[in-house]
Design a protein around this motif. Structure first.
Motif, PDB file in Angstrom:
ATOM      1  N   UNK A 279       7.478  14.813  35.709  1.00 15.94           N
ATOM      2  CA  UNK A 279       7.523  14.436  37.122  1.00 15.94           C
ATOM      3  C   UNK A 279       6.135  14.032  37.599  1.00 15.94           C
ATOM      4  N   UNK A 281       4.243  11.953  36.014  1.00 17.65           N
ATOM      5  CA  UNK A 281       3.869  10.635  35.504  1.00 17.65           C
ATOM      6  C   UNK A 281       3.395   9.727  36.631  1.00 17.65           C
ATOM      7  N   UNK A 282       4.092   9.790  37.763  1.00 13.96           N
ATOM      8  CA  UNK A 282       3.729   8.944  38.906  1.00 13.96           C
ATOM      9  C   UNK A 282       3.435   9.768  40.149  1.00 13.96           C
ATOM     10  N   UNK A 283       3.996  10.982  40.221  1.00 18.46           N
ATOM     11  CA  UNK A 283       3.737  11.887  41.348  1.00 18.46           C
ATOM     12  C   UNK A 283       2.380  12.545  41.092  1.00 18.46           C
ATOM     13  N   UNK A 284       1.357  12.076  41.805  1.00 21.67           N
ATOM     14  CA  UNK A 284       0.004  12.527  41.502  1.00 21.67           C
ATOM     15  C   UNK A 284      -0.187  14.011  41.815  1.00 21.67           C
ATOM     16  N   UNK A 285       0.522  14.505  42.847  1.00 21.73           N
ATOM     17  CA  UNK A 285       0.391  15.922  43.196  1.00 21.73           C
ATOM     18  C   UNK A 285       0.970  16.806  42.086  1.00 21.73           C
ATOM     19  N   UNK A 286       2.142  16.409  41.572  1.00 20.43           N
ATOM     20  CA  UNK A 286       2.760  17.196  40.502  1.00 20.43           C
ATOM     21  C   UNK A 286       1.910  17.152  39.240  1.00 20.43           C
ATOM     22  N   UNK A 324       6.457   9.947  24.554  1.00 17.86           N
ATOM     23  CA  UNK A 324       7.277   8.846  25.092  1.00 17.86           C
ATOM     24  C   UNK A 324       7.908   9.181  26.446  1.00 17.86           C
ATOM     25  N   UNK A 325       7.645  10.361  26.968  1.00 14.53           N
ATOM     26  CA  UNK A 325       8.138  10.763  28.292  1.00 14.53           C
ATOM     27  C   UNK A 325       9.661  10.873  28.350  1.00 14.53           C
ATOM     28  N   UNK A 331      12.226  15.785  34.272  1.00  8.76           N
ATOM     29  CA  UNK A 331      10.784  15.727  34.450  1.00  8.76           C
ATOM     30  C   UNK A 331      10.108  17.071  34.298  1.00  8.76           C
TER      31      UNK A 331
ATOM     32  N   UNK B 116       8.729   3.925  31.842  1.00  4.45           N
ATOM     33  CA  UNK B 116       8.343   5.338  31.786  1.00  4.45           C
ATOM     34  C   UNK B 116       9.161   6.129  32.812  1.00  4.45           C
ATOM     35  N   UNK B 117       9.681   7.269  32.391  1.00  5.88           N
ATOM     36  CA  UNK B 117      10.449   8.143  33.277  1.00  5.88           C
ATOM     37  C   UNK B 117       9.675   8.447  34.553  1.00  5.88           C
ATOM     38  N   UNK B 118      10.365   8.336  35.695  1.00  2.00           N
ATOM     39  CA  UNK B 118       9.702   8.621  36.976  1.00  2.00           C
ATOM     40  C   UNK B 118      10.377   9.740  37.763  1.00  2.00           C
ATOM     41  N   UNK B 133      11.105  10.380  43.491  1.00  2.00           N
ATOM     42  CA  UNK B 133       9.677  10.551  43.175  1.00  2.00           C
ATOM     43  C   UNK B 133       8.893  10.368  44.464  1.00  2.00           C
ATOM     44  N   UNK B 134       7.806  11.111  44.588  1.00  2.00           N
ATOM     45  CA  UNK B 134       6.962  11.032  45.782  1.00  2.00           C
ATOM     46  C   UNK B 134       5.496  11.092  45.352  1.00  2.00           C
ATOM     47  N   UNK B 135       4.621  10.968  46.322  1.00  2.00           N
ATOM     48  CA  UNK B 135       3.176  11.107  46.074  1.00  2.00           C
ATOM     49  C   UNK B 135       2.618  10.059  45.114  1.00  2.00           C
ATOM     50  N   UNK B 136       3.259   8.877  45.076  1.00  2.00           N
ATOM     51  CA  UNK B 136       2.719   7.834  44.196  1.00  2.00           C
ATOM     52  C   UNK B 136       1.617   7.060  44.916  1.00  2.00           C
TER      53      UNK B 136
END
Lengths: 360, 360
Positions: A279, A281-286, A324-325, A331, B116-118, B133-136
């Motif tokens: 999770x 991967x793109x959610x910077x906080x997570x 490979x995620x 996530x 990539x998984x999001x 997804x959030x925080x991107x």
């Protein structure tokens, strides 16, 4: 759609195998049998720990310890069919779990020295009644039947043919290797109960990895540390890093480790970093949070080692799920693919550490 | 990548989400957008085939073709959060599926050329409302959002921040490689919609593997053969052997293959043997049945090849799930681990075959 209800049945019944003949079965109540995978004896047989002795434990921890993750029944029979009737508390279905994993059964039979998948018990809403495997030969088969991972098992009866033998056996696994952890340890998101990673480790190594995974609640509270220290073990494996906040890791790790060390001076303690969180991967906080958790546990374990706590090990978790995620359901929780990758990394390191203590 | 001009989209009023942050979202109705993974246009956008044109199809096949397995929405946005509201028919929960796979959503974002998984959309009973997804960051992200594999999607709205861009895009994948198959093709038991093996093949190869998996009902009926022949494709992959009985395989394979060959004289037809059935490890009847199915498909394909049907291939399935018997949820349906092993075997053979036809 007009033809709905009938079609549900048609499609969900699914199996295109021919109709089966009815075989008369006798049912054996598993509450009277020894159980495999028990960390301690409990008043209710399918609970993992009797928490009435630990009033300070958080309610969520007490609740989760009534769930039967990692417990199994070990027996032999020459029945050609193995069935079961069982009831659970019937918790809300997890969106990331199969009903089979959450509240179903999972049967293995020993074949040429290896535990081989034999069948699952598909659950009902609160009670299931299922044939797990049929059409077997009449040889005596050594069976291991896993209970639900994410529900409280309230009753379980194992069905075999009326004239078949049935012999309960003690836990087949050596040693007591206690894993205290998160939902991942408890078994999310294995596809069936026996695919939770402690269960896989036990079947593959013949050693007893005891499941004290606590979904979302492996937070190293003082009361949890005291409880763990009361449970004798040949090794303590702490795979709980995903649950506590970085601050909780800073505040609680030392008490947990020092309590175990004090009560069990020569027992190895193995701490495992958290798996990556996809999770993040793109959610910077997570993404930042799991990095902080993993940084903090390294700091704490290093500090304890430097202050003289011996027999304390840290396993780093950089590529536990591959690169490979694609190894989680949501996530966070590894699928069977994720657990397979995790074990490829963790198993040799854990086994190597245990071997230094003659545990093999 | 070809980008379409920005499509006019219906903007629906945003509503507050059960979210940690108070971010105002606008919702875009996906019914007005092009869909990825469609074999044919349909009256209802989230159906796979409009079966009103095929009255002779069995009711179960018609029913299953209303399920949205393999369909996805392709778009770009610079929103830092992606949410969705969606409703399904709400079929009975399969014991071997996660609710996320059955009726949830699954989001991927293209990163350095790879999908990539999001995040996933955790479903409700019949309607879901979730932040995937959030925080991107605020960069433009290319997204692929998979629909439920085992339910009929009745509505879907994608939520992005009110001031964010949203551009619908056409199917990103090349060619049309139609897979007709069983529950395994449809996606049982992938952990989330995008882990169904046709979806994985598409993301990994950039080619469009179209999902016509029919849970328990890929039985090669005459009407199904006629329907398949109506769908233009660059290759026909027949992974349906698990569903028909050995007798049905004997009686129906020739009509299906000859109909496809007649209507599409130069299109490769690739037949795949059934994966092993782990329920047959000890159930001798189940073990014998899959062996008979696999023997019969070899006979039929060989006979057709010998009688002059060209561009017809058979892939044998001996070790598609590995050898440890741990790759299914229930003895029949591969987990993500099983699919991973299947693809390691199938992918090079399928891609090699397609390459002979310039499909790469």
């Amino acid at each position: 759609m007009r033809f709905l209800p009938i079609l549900f049945v048609l499609i969900l019944a699914g199996s295109s195998l021919p109709a089966q003949e009815k075989i008369s079965l006798k049912y054996i109540d598993a509450a009277d049998l020894p159980l495999t995978g028990k960390a301690v004896k409990t008043r209710y047989p399918y609970h993992r720990v009797d928490t009435s002795a630990y009033p300070a434990l958080p309610p969520a921890v007490k609740f989760l310890l009534t769930e039967s993750a990692g417990l199994a029944v070990h027996f032999t029979t020459n029945s050609t069919q193995i069935a079961a009737r069982w009831c659970v508390r019937a918790e809300k279905q997890g969106s990331n779990l199969t009903p089979i994993a959450q509240k179903g059964l999972d049967l293995y039979i020993r074949h040429n020295g290896k535990w081989v998948y034999a069948g699952v018990g598909r659950p009902g809403d609160s009670c299931g009644n299922a044939v797990l495997v049929r059409n077997m030969d009449h040889s005596i088969k050594e069976c291991l039947l896993y209970l639900p991972t994410y529900d409280e098992t309230r009753s379980l009866q194992i069905g075999v043919e009326e004239n078949a033998s049935f012999n309960a056996l003690p836990d087949p696994f050596r040693y007591r290797l206690l894993i205290y952890g998160s939902s991942i340890t408890q078994g999310a998101a294995a596809s069936r109960p026996g695919m939770a990673y402690p269960a896989r480790l036990s079947r593959e190594t013949g050693m007893n990895f005891l499941n004290l995974g606590l979904s979302g609640n492996g937070k190293m509270e003082k009361a949890a540390a005291d409880m763990l220290a009361d449970i004798p073990a040949d090794a303590y494996i702490l795979d709980c890093v995903p649950n506590p906040s970085p601050v909780q890791i800073r505040e609680r790790t030392a008490y947990l480790v020092r309590t175990l060390r004090q009560r069990h001076p020569k027992t190895p303690i193995i701490v495992v970093q958290s798996v990556v969180r996809e999770i993040g991967n793109f959610d910077r906080a997570a993404g930042a949070r799991v990095a902080e958790q993993n940084d903090e546990i390294v700091k704490q374990v290093t500090r304890l080692q430097q202050s003289g706590v011996h027999d304390l090990y840290l396993i780093r978790g950089r590529h536990l799920l591959g690169t490979d995620h694609e190894a989680t359901v949501d996530g966070t929780h590894p699928t069977d693919l994720g657990f397979d990758r995790m074990l490829q990394e963790l198993r040799p390191v854990i086994l190597d550490t245990l071997r230094r203590y003659g545990i093999r």
